[in-house]
Design a protein around this motif. Structure first.
Motif, mmCIF file in Angstrom:
data_model
loop_
_atom_site.group_PDB
_atom_site.id
_atom_site.type_symbol
_atom_site.label_atom_id
_atom_site.label_comp_id
_atom_site.label_asym_id
_atom_site.label_seq_id
_atom_site.Cartn_x
_atom_site.Cartn_y
_atom_site.Cartn_z
ATOM 1 N N VAL A 79 -8.237 -5.240 -7.374
ATOM 2 C CA VAL A 79 -7.375 -3.966 -7.847
ATOM 3 C C VAL A 79 -8.539 -2.962 -8.251
ATOM 4 C CG1 VAL A 79 -5.528 -2.635 -8.878
ATOM 5 C CG2 VAL A 79 -5.216 -5.050 -7.817
ATOM 6 N N ARG A 80 -9.157 -2.218 -7.614
ATOM 7 C CA ARG A 80 -10.191 -1.419 -8.059
ATOM 8 C C ARG A 80 -10.254 -0.262 -9.035
ATOM 9 N NH1 ARG A 80 -13.594 -2.269 -2.494
ATOM 10 N NH2 ARG A 80 -14.086 -4.545 -2.572
ATOM 11 N N HIS A 81 -11.017 0.571 -9.072
ATOM 12 C CA HIS A 81 -11.243 1.901 -9.931
ATOM 13 C C HIS A 81 -9.797 2.821 -9.771
ATOM 14 C CE1 HIS A 81 -13.203 4.832 -12.725
ATOM 15 N NE2 HIS A 81 -12.797 5.515 -11.542
ATOM 16 N N CYS A 82 -9.196 3.240 -10.643
ATOM 17 C CA CYS A 82 -8.198 4.200 -10.606
ATOM 18 C C CYS A 82 -7.217 3.906 -9.308
ATOM 19 C CB CYS A 82 -8.914 5.357 -10.265
ATOM 20 S SG CYS A 82 -9.667 6.122 -11.867
ATOM 21 N N ALA A 83 -6.976 2.452 -8.944
ATOM 22 C CA ALA A 83 -5.711 2.503 -8.141
ATOM 23 C C ALA A 83 -4.559 2.584 -8.859
ATOM 24 C CB ALA A 83 -5.905 0.916 -7.732
ATOM 25 N N PHE A 84 -3.640 3.125 -8.035
ATOM 26 C CA PHE A 84 -2.122 3.507 -8.461
ATOM 27 C C PHE A 84 -1.157 2.633 -8.012
ATOM 28 C CE2 PHE A 84 0.978 7.264 -9.104
ATOM 29 C CZ PHE A 84 1.447 6.789 -10.346
ATOM 30 N N ILE A 85 -0.671 1.757 -8.725
ATOM 31 C CA ILE A 85 0.467 0.689 -7.892
ATOM 32 C C ILE A 85 1.671 1.118 -8.747
ATOM 33 C CG2 ILE A 85 1.360 -1.402 -7.250
ATOM 34 C CD1 ILE A 85 -1.671 -2.324 -7.014
ATOM 35 N N ARG A 86 2.740 2.024 -8.132
ATOM 36 C CA ARG A 86 3.835 2.433 -8.973
ATOM 37 C C ARG A 86 5.219 1.909 -8.496
ATOM 38 N NH1 ARG A 86 6.229 7.326 -6.403
ATOM 39 N NH2 ARG A 86 5.156 7.968 -4.761
ATOM 40 N N GLY A 87 5.238 0.579 -8.286
ATOM 41 C CA GLY A 87 6.179 -0.141 -8.152
ATOM 42 C C GLY A 87 7.076 -0.444 -6.906
ATOM 43 N N GLY A 88 7.499 -1.393 -6.702
ATOM 44 C CA GLY A 88 8.115 -2.035 -5.470
ATOM 45 C C GLY A 88 6.923 -2.519 -4.655
ATOM 46 N N ALA A 89 5.804 -3.100 -5.009
ATOM 47 C CA ALA A 89 4.660 -3.442 -4.088
ATOM 48 C C ALA A 89 4.643 -4.851 -4.242
ATOM 49 C CB ALA A 89 3.408 -2.791 -4.582
ATOM 50 N N THR A 101 -6.382 4.592 -4.633
ATOM 51 C CA THR A 101 -5.359 4.332 -3.505
ATOM 52 C C THR A 101 -4.181 4.220 -4.445
ATOM 53 O OG1 THR A 101 -6.833 3.159 -2.024
ATOM 54 C CG2 THR A 101 -4.503 2.225 -2.186
ATOM 55 N N GLU A 102 -3.108 4.628 -3.849
ATOM 56 C CA GLU A 102 -1.754 4.525 -4.162
ATOM 57 C C GLU A 102 -0.886 4.087 -3.461
ATOM 58 O OE1 GLU A 102 1.864 7.671 -5.621
ATOM 59 O OE2 GLU A 102 -0.070 8.592 -4.980
ATOM 60 N N ILE A 103 0.127 2.991 -3.819
ATOM 61 C CA ILE A 103 0.772 2.223 -3.301
ATOM 62 C C ILE A 103 2.438 2.164 -3.956
ATOM 63 C CG2 ILE A 103 1.360 -0.080 -2.492
ATOM 64 C CD1 ILE A 103 -1.526 -0.937 -2.489
ATOM 65 N N LYS A 104 3.358 2.410 -3.161
ATOM 66 C CA LYS A 104 4.815 2.315 -3.622
ATOM 67 C C LYS A 104 5.751 1.737 -2.393
ATOM 68 C CE LYS A 104 7.721 5.317 -3.063
ATOM 69 N NZ LYS A 104 8.767 5.623 -2.342
ATOM 70 N N ASN A 105 6.541 0.886 -3.000
ATOM 71 C CA ASN A 105 7.664 0.241 -2.165
ATOM 72 C C ASN A 105 7.151 -0.134 -0.766
ATOM 73 O OD1 ASN A 105 10.507 -0.278 -2.040
ATOM 74 N ND2 ASN A 105 10.798 1.360 -0.533
ATOM 75 N N SER A 106 6.109 -0.938 -0.653
ATOM 76 C CA SER A 106 5.435 -1.418 0.238
ATOM 77 C C SER A 106 5.182 -2.796 0.357
ATOM 78 C CB SER A 106 4.149 -0.549 0.454
ATOM 79 O OG SER A 106 4.398 0.910 0.820
ATOM 80 N N VAL A 107 4.985 -3.411 1.492
ATOM 81 C CA VAL A 107 4.441 -4.866 1.516
ATOM 82 C C VAL A 107 2.851 -4.881 2.260
ATOM 83 C CG1 VAL A 107 4.902 -7.222 2.707
ATOM 84 C CG2 VAL A 107 6.639 -5.837 1.922
ATOM 85 N N LEU A 108 1.880 -5.528 1.380
ATOM 86 C CA LEU A 108 0.902 -5.654 2.142
ATOM 87 C C LEU A 108 0.634 -7.218 2.420
ATOM 88 C CD1 LEU A 108 0.408 -2.891 0.984
ATOM 89 C CD2 LEU A 108 -1.757 -3.404 0.399
ATOM 90 N N PHE A 109 0.516 -7.631 3.424
ATOM 91 C CA PHE A 109 0.324 -9.113 3.857
ATOM 92 C C PHE A 109 -0.969 -9.433 3.561
ATOM 93 C CE2 PHE A 109 3.966 -8.706 6.505
ATOM 94 C CZ PHE A 109 4.525 -9.654 7.255
ATOM 95 N N ASP A 110 -1.386 -10.725 3.614
ATOM 96 C CA ASP A 110 -2.675 -11.262 3.115
ATOM 97 C C ASP A 110 -3.647 -10.524 3.994
ATOM 98 O OD1 ASP A 110 -1.145 -13.025 1.669
ATOM 99 O OD2 ASP A 110 -1.479 -14.826 2.921
ATOM 100 N N SER A 111 -4.824 -10.547 3.153
ATOM 101 C CA SER A 111 -5.952 -9.934 3.661
ATOM 102 C C SER A 111 -5.973 -8.341 4.169
ATOM 103 C CB SER A 111 -6.555 -10.660 4.751
ATOM 104 O OG SER A 111 -6.848 -12.191 4.219
ATOM 105 N N VAL A 112 -5.109 -7.839 3.403
ATOM 106 C CA VAL A 112 -4.964 -6.365 3.813
ATOM 107 C C VAL A 112 -6.073 -5.405 3.149
ATOM 108 C CG1 VAL A 112 -3.707 -4.314 3.865
ATOM 109 C CG2 VAL A 112 -2.676 -6.247 4.725
ATOM 110 N N TYR A 119 -3.183 6.501 0.865
ATOM 111 C CA TYR A 119 -1.811 6.293 0.148
ATOM 112 C C TYR A 119 -0.748 5.583 1.257
ATOM 113 C CZ TYR A 119 3.133 7.646 -0.925
ATOM 114 O OH TYR A 119 4.295 7.726 -1.038
ATOM 115 N N VAL A 120 -0.320 4.478 0.716
ATOM 116 C CA VAL A 120 0.695 3.495 1.293
ATOM 117 C C VAL A 120 1.877 3.829 0.696
ATOM 118 C CG1 VAL A 120 0.964 1.198 2.159
ATOM 119 C CG2 VAL A 120 -1.357 2.178 2.023
ATOM 120 N N GLY A 121 3.176 4.452 1.413
ATOM 121 C CA GLY A 121 4.160 4.483 0.844
ATOM 122 C C GLY A 121 5.290 4.230 1.686
ATOM 123 N N ASP A 122 6.237 3.291 1.429
ATOM 124 C CA ASP A 122 7.368 2.808 2.103
ATOM 125 C C ASP A 122 6.816 2.150 3.497
ATOM 126 O OD1 ASP A 122 9.799 3.875 0.506
ATOM 127 O OD2 ASP A 122 8.263 5.605 0.406
#
Length: 218
Positions: A79-89, A101-112, A119-122
């Motif tokens: 999880v690198r500089h200024c990443a923003f993971i705001r829940g449901g990840a 990078t921003e992530i919310k309410n998402s699934v990242l499988f292995d090695s993504v 931006y990765v949302g829903d």
């Protein structure tokens, strides 16, 4: 575009959960509750660094990043500089969540890998999916109506106001591309840089634009 067609479910801690659905977007509404329940059952290799946030002890987290709950991050992920993971990840093993990078309410499988200004949302990103720098999943339509997944001669009403992209295993998305709400991309497909993608893109394809999708030649 069914879960069984898009993903290897052995490559995520959500495999058992996802088996309960036909289409991947159906899993999004209950994702937060699933993460909370799973987090409570994790072993000693995971540390609850704040309320509802479980991180494997091997994870590298930059001090400038933000991680909100509920969230689980698997082993050897960065999880690198200024990443923003705001829940449901739910973020798998050996992933990269990169600069701004921003992530919310998402699934990242292995090695993504979502390494630069993404931006990765829903959304659900399958095993070894990769977003090039600046590529984003748009998750709300401009007219704020419910998202419909469209492909060929059919369409499926999702009942969701917020729905990003469903990317199958091995999908490569070029830099500064926009995946419009309800986009589904089949396994091992490549999206050209600067693309505007909507609807369903077949597996094993090369997407140049909506009128130019070529089958990969092995």
């Amino acid at each position: 575009m069914k879960i069984t067609e898009l993903f290897d479910l052995t490559r995520t801690a959500a495999g058992g959960y996802l088996k309960g659905f036909v289409y991947p977007w159906e899993a999004l509404s209950g994702l937060k509750d699933f993460i909370l329940n799973l987090g409570e059952s994790l072993g000693g290799d995971y540390i609850e660094i704040s309320s509802g946030v479980w991180v494997h002890k091997s994870v590298s987290v930059d001090k400038t990043s933000y991680i909100g709950g509920p969230c689980i991050i698997g082993e050897n992920t960065q999880v690198r500089h200024c990443a923003f993971i705001r829940g449901g990840a739910l973020i798998g093993k050996d992933c990269v969540v990169g600069n701004s990078t921003e992530i919310k309410n998402s699934v990242l499988f292995d090695s993504v890998q979502v390494p630069h200004y993404n931006y990765v949302g829903d959304s659900i990103l399958g095993y070894k999916a990769h977003l090039g720098a600046g590529a984003v999943t748009s998750n709300v339509k401009s007219d704020r109506t419910l998202v419909t997944v469209k492909g060929g001669e059919f369409e499926i009403a999702t009942g969701l106001k917020k729905l990003g992209a469903m990317l199958g295993d091995g999908v490569e998305v070029g830099c500064n591309s926009v995946l419009n709400p309800g986009t589904v991309v089949g396994k091992n497909t490549n999206i050209y840089p600067l693309s505007r993608v909507r609807g369903i893109v077949p597996a094993d394809s090369i997407f140049k634009n909506n009128n130019d999708v070529a089958e990969k030649i092995s």
